[in-house]
Write a protein that holds these residues in place. Structure first.
Motif, PDB file in Angstrom:
ATOM      1  N   GLY A 143      31.530   8.336  65.051  1.00  0.00           N
ATOM      2  CA  GLY A 143      30.642   7.811  66.080  1.00  0.00           C
ATOM      3  C   GLY A 143      31.363   7.537  67.390  1.00  0.00           C
ATOM      4  O   GLY A 143      30.817   7.802  68.473  1.00  0.00           O
ATOM      5  N   SER A 193      18.482   5.703  65.600  1.00  0.00           N
ATOM      6  CA  SER A 193      19.370   6.533  66.425  1.00  0.00           C
ATOM      7  C   SER A 193      19.432   7.961  65.906  1.00  0.00           C
ATOM      8  O   SER A 193      19.561   8.914  66.694  1.00  0.00           O
ATOM      9  N   ASN A 250      30.293   9.367  70.748  1.00  0.00           N
ATOM     10  CA  ASN A 250      29.884   8.564  71.894  1.00  0.00           C
ATOM     11  C   ASN A 250      30.704   8.899  73.130  1.00  0.00           C
ATOM     12  O   ASN A 250      30.175   8.982  74.247  1.00  0.00           O
ATOM     13  N   SER A 266      25.204   8.492  62.247  1.00  0.00           N
ATOM     14  CA  SER A 266      24.030   7.744  61.793  1.00  0.00           C
ATOM     15  C   SER A 266      23.695   8.086  60.346  1.00  0.00           C
ATOM     16  O   SER A 266      23.374   7.194  59.544  1.00  0.00           O
ATOM     17  N   TYR A 307      25.343   2.191  71.553  1.00  0.00           N
ATOM     18  CA  TYR A 307      26.082   2.805  70.461  1.00  0.00           C
ATOM     19  C   TYR A 307      27.398   2.079  70.201  1.00  0.00           C
ATOM     20  O   TYR A 307      27.843   1.970  69.052  1.00  0.00           O
ATOM     21  N   LEU A 338      27.064  11.965  66.881  1.00  0.00           N
ATOM     22  CA  LEU A 338      26.390  10.681  66.728  1.00  0.00           C
ATOM     23  C   LEU A 338      25.330  10.741  65.630  1.00  0.00           C
ATOM     24  O   LEU A 338      25.135   9.765  64.887  1.00  0.00           O
TER      25      LEU A 338
END
Length: 539
Positions: A107, A259, A111, A396, A216, A392
């Motif tokens: 992540g 998300s 991001n 999730s 995030y 991302l």
């Protein structure tokens, strides 16, 4: 090399996402062309975003089934399990924690990639906006110079040269050239609307990206905190920490699945744009840009002629003709009309500044500048941006699955801690072998009880003597000692760790760990020794 650098090829993952089936609310396939204003296309993206909602419902269903099974299927734990095994629970917590940490790493990378792509887009939009602003300023400045500044000088010179018709005709010819320049500048496309749109898009995109990046980041930090607090709660076996963990996991599950749905819809919609961006931009600019101008800037091929070439050529020729006329008037009219020199020099300076504007305008209107900004924006969105959104989405998905398993293990830990507390509360407080009961039976009046070790050390040389005649009677009495005597002695010596090495007396068959000599020595106390130690050992 320059031509290769200016080429754009959509990445493979955009084609893969572009081929996702697009269904509307009636579950009919729709065109996957990027059409954000079309209602059917919007419905397709909304259905893709509902993937997150479906995943959340599935996770909650699994958790509900697991909780029901855990509550209903006890399998005799209330009667048989005193210290339930937590080995499997520990390994599940460790594995899920490692998966969550790996997902957090993915992540963070996604991001950062998304942020880099979006800011590359905004930088390109600001650069293109600066170029379009420069074009508008140069055009408006040149038109203002020709219409206002030149007109004032020509009106004064017309009064000065009223007696010379040839000079007046030269002034009329210059006015015609200036009108021709203004006409060519006004035929250039009005890019002020495009400039306003680009500035607004860049501002809104930067604002949205900041809140997206921050959201995030907080979600990633929340998952890390959940892992740390879970380890602490399982180690301390604290129920209130487990309550905090379960609440945080449920919140993270909702945010993670949301998300995922939002990232899926964004990735698919952006990929639809990245597959054919030229078509979409031409449709959006057709109201204020002609097709040849849009095509010139979007493709910037060397074989494509500039749509501004004719206008710029006429501009340059008219300006050169005016400069030649001014040079002739300065040379021949100033000796006859000295007062005209000031206005003629003013016109010459105005034409020189207009020529400088023409050179800058030619550079700004060239396709390479805007085309480079266009390609940089596409690279930022379609490469870094979509790639970051995919990472991302992977984060999730991984975190949602791992947190679901972690929540199951936390629920199991909650139950095991409850069983442990219940079994501990079921211990009989009157049991003499209960450590808590022994601590309660210890009273300050017995604080000066002498241990068997101190008794042996005080005997000195008397330990080597044989047992007195009373030893046999004591032995016989010990063998027939009632149970109450044994219980009192157990309570006496069990209340303090100093008496752990005292042998159990008053029983017919002492434990094998005590030798006969120890028993004989202990039971051979004389009356003097009893007076020395008091009545501590008396029952």
């Amino acid at each position: 090399m320059a031509t290769a650098r200016l080429e754009y090829i959509a990445p493979w993952w955009t084609f893969w996402l572009h081929n996702f089936p697009h269904f509307n609310f009636t579950f009919q396939l729709t065109d996957n062309t990027f059409r954000p204003e079309d209602a059917s296309y919007q419905q397709a993206l909304i259905l893709l975003a509902c993937v997150g909602a479906a995943g959340l419902c599935l996770s909650l269903l699994v958790l509900t089934v697991y909780l029901s099974c855990m509550c209903c299927c006890r399998q005799g734990e209330d009667k048989q399990v005193k210290r339930p095994s937590t080995c499997c629970l520990t390994w599940v917590a460790v594995i899920t924690g490692l998966i969550v940490c790996s997902a957090v790493g993915v992540g963070f990378y996604g991001n950062s990639e998304t942020n880099d792509g979006v800011y590359q887009l905004t930088d390109s939009l600001y650069n293109a906006n600066h170029t379009l602003g420069g074009i508008n300023n140069l055009v408006s400045g040149s038109v203002g110079s020709m219409e206002r500044g030149l007109k004032q000088h020509l009106e004064r010179l017309d009064e000065i040269f009223a007696a010379r018709t040839d000079y007046v005709q030269a002034l009329r010819f210059m006015q015609t050239m200036a009108t021709n320049i203004v006409r060519q500048l006004t035929t250039l496309p009005d890019l002020s609307r495009a400039r306003v749109d680009l500035a607004d898009i860049a501002d809104q995109t930067g604002r949205v990206e900041y809140y997206r990046w921050l959201s995030y980041l907080l979600l990633l930090i929340l998952d890390l905190v959940i892992c740390l607090v879970t380890c602490l709660g399982l180690a301390k076996q604290s129920r209130w920490l487990l309550i905090i963990i379960m609440s945080a996991v449920l919140l993270s599950l909702v945010l993670g699945w949301a998300s995922l749905g939002l990232g899926t819809a964004t990735a698919v919609g952006t990929s639809d744009f990245c597959v054919s961006p030229d078509k979409f931009i031409m449709n959006q600019t057709k109201d204020f840009l002609s097709a040849d101008v849009a095509h010139y800037y979007l493709f910037c091929s060397p074989n494509l002629p500039s749509p501004f070439q004719q206008s710029l050529t006429i501009y340059q020729r008219s300006l050169t003709t005016m400069q030649i006329q001014i040079q002739g008037l300065l040379q021949f009219s100033v000796p006859l009309f000295p007062t005209a020199e000031r206005d003629l020099l003013g016109i010459q300076r105005l034409l020189n500044s207009t020529e400088s504007n023409l050179q800058q305008l030619t550079a700004f209107l060239d396709c390479h500048r805007l085309h480079k900004d266009y390609l940089d924006a596409l690279m930022g969105v379609c490469y870094d941006g979509v790639e970051g959104v995919l990472y991302l989405s992977l984060f999730s998905l991984m975190s949602a699955g791992a947190l679901s398993a972690l929540l199951c293990s936390v629920l199991r830990a909650w139950k095991l801690i409850g069983i442990r507390d219940r079994d501990y509360d079921d211990i009989d407080e009157e049991d003499p072998f209960n450590p808590q009961a022994r601590r309660m039976s210890y009273t300050p009046g017995r604080a000066n009880i002498h241990s068997f070790c101190s008794y042996n050390s005080s005997l000195g040389s008397e330990q080597g003597l044989g047992g007195p005649p009373q030893a046999a009677n004591a032995n016989a009495n010990a063998s027939t000692a009632p149970p109450a005597e044994y219980m009192n002695q157990s309570m006496l010596f069990g209340g303090n760790p100093r008496y752990e090495n005292v042998p159990l007396i008053g029983r017919g068959s002492p434990p094998p760990s005590y030798s006969p000599s120890m028993r004989t020595t202990y039971l051979s106390m004389t009356d003097a020794q009893i007076r020395h130690f008091g009545t501590d050992f008396q029952v």
